[in-house]
Design a protein around this motif. Sequence first.
Motif, PDB file in Angstrom:
ATOM      1  N   PRO A   1       0.828  -1.216   0.000  1.00 47.37           N
ATOM      2  CA  PRO A   1       0.000   0.000   0.000  1.00 47.37           C
ATOM      3  C   PRO A   1       0.858   1.260   0.000  1.00 47.37           C
ATOM      4  CG  PRO A   1      -0.808  -1.580   1.619  1.00 47.37           C
ATOM      5  CD  PRO A   1       0.497  -2.108   1.131  1.00 47.37           C
ATOM      6  N   ALA A   2       0.443   2.223  -0.817  1.00 52.31           N
ATOM      7  CA  ALA A   2       1.171   3.485  -0.906  1.00 52.31           C
ATOM      8  C   ALA A   2       0.577   4.548   0.006  1.00 52.31           C
ATOM      9  CB  ALA A   2       1.180   3.985  -2.352  1.00 52.31           C
ATOM     10  N   TYR A   3      -0.706   4.435   0.316  1.00 51.49           N
ATOM     11  CA  TYR A   3      -1.412   5.455   1.093  1.00 51.49           C
ATOM     12  C   TYR A   3      -1.556   5.030   2.549  1.00 51.49           C
ATOM     13  CZ  TYR A   3      -2.925   8.102  -3.029  1.00 51.49           C
ATOM     14  OH  TYR A   3      -2.963   8.874  -4.162  1.00 51.49           O
ATOM     15  N   THR A   4      -1.187   5.912   3.436  1.00 59.68           N
ATOM     16  CA  THR A   4      -1.550   5.716   4.832  1.00 59.68           C
ATOM     17  C   THR A   4      -3.040   6.021   4.994  1.00 59.68           C
ATOM     18  OG1 THR A   4      -1.126   8.017   5.439  1.00 59.68           O
ATOM     19  CG2 THR A   4       0.738   6.471   5.582  1.00 59.68           C
ATOM     20  N   MET A   5      -3.585   5.663   6.130  1.00 61.66           N
ATOM     21  CA  MET A   5      -4.977   5.999   6.402  1.00 61.66           C
ATOM     22  C   MET A   5      -5.199   7.500   6.266  1.00 61.66           C
ATOM     23  SD  MET A   5      -7.056   5.824  10.002  1.00 61.66           S
ATOM     24  CE  MET A   5      -6.184   7.340  10.482  1.00 61.66           C
ATOM     25  N   GLU A   6      -4.290   8.288   6.831  1.00 59.64           N
ATOM     26  CA  GLU A   6      -4.438   9.738   6.805  1.00 59.64           C
ATOM     27  C   GLU A   6      -4.408  10.276   5.374  1.00 59.64           C
ATOM     28  OE1 GLU A   6      -2.907   8.654  10.870  1.00 59.64           O
ATOM     29  OE2 GLU A   6      -2.411   8.077   8.807  1.00 59.64           O
ATOM     30  N   GLN A   7      -3.493   9.763   4.560  1.00 56.84           N
ATOM     31  CA  GLN A   7      -3.375  10.240   3.178  1.00 56.84           C
ATOM     32  C   GLN A   7      -4.603   9.876   2.360  1.00 56.84           C
ATOM     33  OE1 GLN A   7       0.336   8.219   2.383  1.00 56.84           O
ATOM     34  NE2 GLN A   7       1.531  10.101   2.540  1.00 56.84           N
ATOM     35  N   GLY A   8      -5.118   8.665   2.560  1.00 58.27           N
ATOM     36  CA  GLY A   8      -6.290   8.230   1.815  1.00 58.27           C
ATOM     37  C   GLY A   8      -7.539   9.000   2.209  1.00 58.27           C
ATOM     38  N   LEU A   9      -7.716   9.224   3.499  1.00 59.01           N
ATOM     39  CA  LEU A   9      -8.873  10.005   3.946  1.00 59.01           C
ATOM     40  C   LEU A   9      -8.798  11.436   3.436  1.00 59.01           C
ATOM     41  CD1 LEU A   9      -9.312   8.792   7.637  1.00 59.01           C
ATOM     42  CD2 LEU A   9     -10.864   8.362   5.721  1.00 59.01           C
ATOM     43  N   LEU A  10      -7.604  12.019   3.473  1.00 57.68           N
ATOM     44  CA  LEU A  10      -7.452  13.395   2.999  1.00 57.68           C
ATOM     45  C   LEU A  10      -7.743  13.498   1.506  1.00 57.68           C
ATOM     46  CD1 LEU A  10      -6.722  16.250   3.897  1.00 57.68           C
ATOM     47  CD2 LEU A  10      -4.335  15.738   3.323  1.00 57.68           C
ATOM     48  N   ALA A  11      -7.241  12.545   0.712  1.00 58.06           N
ATOM     49  CA  ALA A  11      -7.515  12.555  -0.728  1.00 58.06           C
ATOM     50  C   ALA A  11      -9.013  12.430  -0.987  1.00 58.06           C
ATOM     51  CB  ALA A  11      -6.761  11.415  -1.411  1.00 58.06           C
ATOM     52  N   SER A  12      -9.683  11.580  -0.221  1.00 62.24           N
ATOM     53  CA  SER A  12     -11.125  11.376  -0.394  1.00 62.24           C
ATOM     54  C   SER A  12     -11.907  12.630  -0.013  1.00 62.24           C
ATOM     55  CB  SER A  12     -11.584  10.187   0.455  1.00 62.24           C
ATOM     56  OG  SER A  12     -10.880   9.015   0.127  1.00 62.24           O
ATOM     57  N   ILE A  13     -11.565  13.200   1.126  1.00 63.39           N
ATOM     58  CA  ILE A  13     -12.244  14.415   1.594  1.00 63.39           C
ATOM     59  C   ILE A  13     -12.053  15.558   0.595  1.00 63.39           C
ATOM     60  CG2 ILE A  13     -12.120  16.233   3.353  1.00 63.39           C
ATOM     61  CD1 ILE A  13     -11.646  13.915   5.392  1.00 63.39           C
ATOM     62  N   ASN A  14     -10.845  15.676   0.058  1.00 66.68           N
ATOM     63  CA  ASN A  14     -10.581  16.762  -0.886  1.00 66.68           C
ATOM     64  C   ASN A  14     -11.339  16.596  -2.196  1.00 66.68           C
ATOM     65  OD1 ASN A  14      -8.992  18.525   0.587  1.00 66.68           O
ATOM     66  ND2 ASN A  14      -7.097  17.424   0.137  1.00 66.68           N
ATOM     67  N   MET A  15     -11.575  15.349  -2.639  1.00 70.55           N
ATOM     68  CA  MET A  15     -12.375  15.166  -3.847  1.00 70.55           C
ATOM     69  C   MET A  15     -13.798  15.652  -3.616  1.00 70.55           C
ATOM     70  SD  MET A  15     -13.345  11.814  -6.150  1.00 70.55           S
ATOM     71  CE  MET A  15     -11.828  11.717  -7.061  1.00 70.55           C
ATOM     72  N   VAL A  16     -14.355  15.343  -2.453  1.00 70.25           N
ATOM     73  CA  VAL A  16     -15.702  15.815  -2.132  1.00 70.25           C
ATOM     74  C   VAL A  16     -15.723  17.341  -2.070  1.00 70.25           C
ATOM     75  CG1 VAL A  16     -17.550  15.799  -0.407  1.00 70.25           C
ATOM     76  CG2 VAL A  16     -16.280  13.696  -0.893  1.00 70.25           C
ATOM     77  N   ARG A  17     -14.710  17.923  -1.456  1.00 70.50           N
ATOM     78  CA  ARG A  17     -14.678  19.386  -1.329  1.00 70.50           C
ATOM     79  C   ARG A  17     -14.539  20.053  -2.699  1.00 70.50           C
ATOM     80  NH1 ARG A  17     -14.077  21.413   3.781  1.00 70.50           N
ATOM     81  NH2 ARG A  17     -13.000  23.289   3.048  1.00 70.50           N
ATOM     82  N   ARG A  18     -13.711  19.503  -3.574  1.00 67.49           N
ATOM     83  CA  ARG A  18     -13.578  20.068  -4.931  1.00 67.49           C
ATOM     84  C   ARG A  18     -14.918  20.050  -5.653  1.00 67.49           C
ATOM     85  NH1 ARG A  18      -8.869  17.009  -5.139  1.00 67.49           N
ATOM     86  NH2 ARG A  18      -9.889  15.430  -6.441  1.00 67.49           N
ATOM     87  N   SER A  19     -15.644  18.947  -5.521  1.00 65.41           N
ATOM     88  CA  SER A  19     -16.925  18.825  -6.242  1.00 65.41           C
ATOM     89  C   SER A  19     -17.957  19.817  -5.725  1.00 65.41           C
ATOM     90  CB  SER A  19     -17.451  17.393  -6.110  1.00 65.41           C
ATOM     91  OG  SER A  19     -17.912  17.134  -4.789  1.00 65.41           O
ATOM     92  N   ARG A  20     -17.794  20.280  -4.491  1.00 69.83           N
ATOM     93  CA  ARG A  20     -18.722  21.247  -3.889  1.00 69.83           C
ATOM     94  C   ARG A  20     -18.191  22.684  -3.986  1.00 69.83           C
ATOM     95  NH1 ARG A  20     -22.526  19.189  -0.312  1.00 69.83           N
ATOM     96  NH2 ARG A  20     -23.005  17.025  -0.893  1.00 69.83           N
ATOM     97  N   GLY A  21     -17.065  22.865  -4.659  1.00 72.85           N
ATOM     98  CA  GLY A  21     -16.494  24.199  -4.798  1.00 72.85           C
ATOM     99  C   GLY A  21     -15.844  24.718  -3.534  1.00 72.85           C
TER     100      GLY A  21
END
Length: 323
Positions: free
Chosen positions: A299-319
């Motif tokens: 695995p390349a992503y830690t839990m923190e990195q994966g959660l942050l990437a996921s949260i940021n995708m949601v935030r981008r989609s909401r502007g």
Amino acid sequence: MRCFVTGGTGFIGSYVVKSLVEAGIEVVALYHSKSTSRWLDEMLTEEERELLVLEQGDMTDAERIRKLIVDYGCDSVAHLASRLNQKTRANPTDGVQTNIVAFQNLLEICKMEKLRRLVWASSSAVYGVQSDRKRRYGDGNEESMDERTPLCPGSLYSYTKVFNEGLSEFYRKEYGLDSIALRVNLSYGPYIMSSFQPFFSSIIDQPAVGAASRVPYSDTMFDFQYVGDMADIFRDALLAPPTQSGIFNTRGEYRPVKDAIEFIRSVLPETDIQPLGGDMDIPFHFDTSALEQEIGYKPAYTMEQGLLASINMVRRSRGLEEL
């Protein structure tokens, strides 16, 4: 290399498509009911889109699948199309037709057309839930489970995956078909639509936009397998030299769910996120030595990195501004 991807606009399938085109691999992606994917729409660059062809079709239409593979000159397949737990329970006939019969047809197509490799999504659900394992095998303390650990399917979905692993191994041994099963876990990321949606939404989608969040199963030790990691495992399995094994466990980072809650509080201190307690009753600790040795993936992503990437995708989609 040109890869045929089934379920190519679904959750994990979209990330597999992204991983492949990002590596410069041409992809023909099969979709069932709609060509759009909120994940692909967010992730692909214009250059990557040029490597992708989307084709509508049904996995149960074997002739359509064969024609697409032949006409586009695909030399490999990543198979992710499947009826999941809720749908197989609601319609067992459709579940068996889609998960088993269509898969056997795909194996035949790969054999007849002499494709280089098939990599397909099995599931860690083949190990069952912890309470069933104790009833069946006793109270043995399984620190981690490898590919030799006894299986314990309980749902129809998990039985279809066990049967397909047998089919896959038969075609490997009887016909020399290079077929690899990856036991996919409960991969996490944004916008998940499954029976575990309330859990994933509570640690990703809701806090990402500042909504109050109540986290079920917060007493669980969870395998935090980021969907981007799972996609890269598919890519690496498609590209790896021939393997001795045909079935591989996969994993992420084995951590308490409460660690995820604390991380979300640290990056979104204004968010109201609270644990509800409870345990998933799922055995999550997997030994992936075979995957690491034969495919070469960790695995390349830690839990923190994966959660942050996921949260940021949601935030981008909401502007909203990324963290």
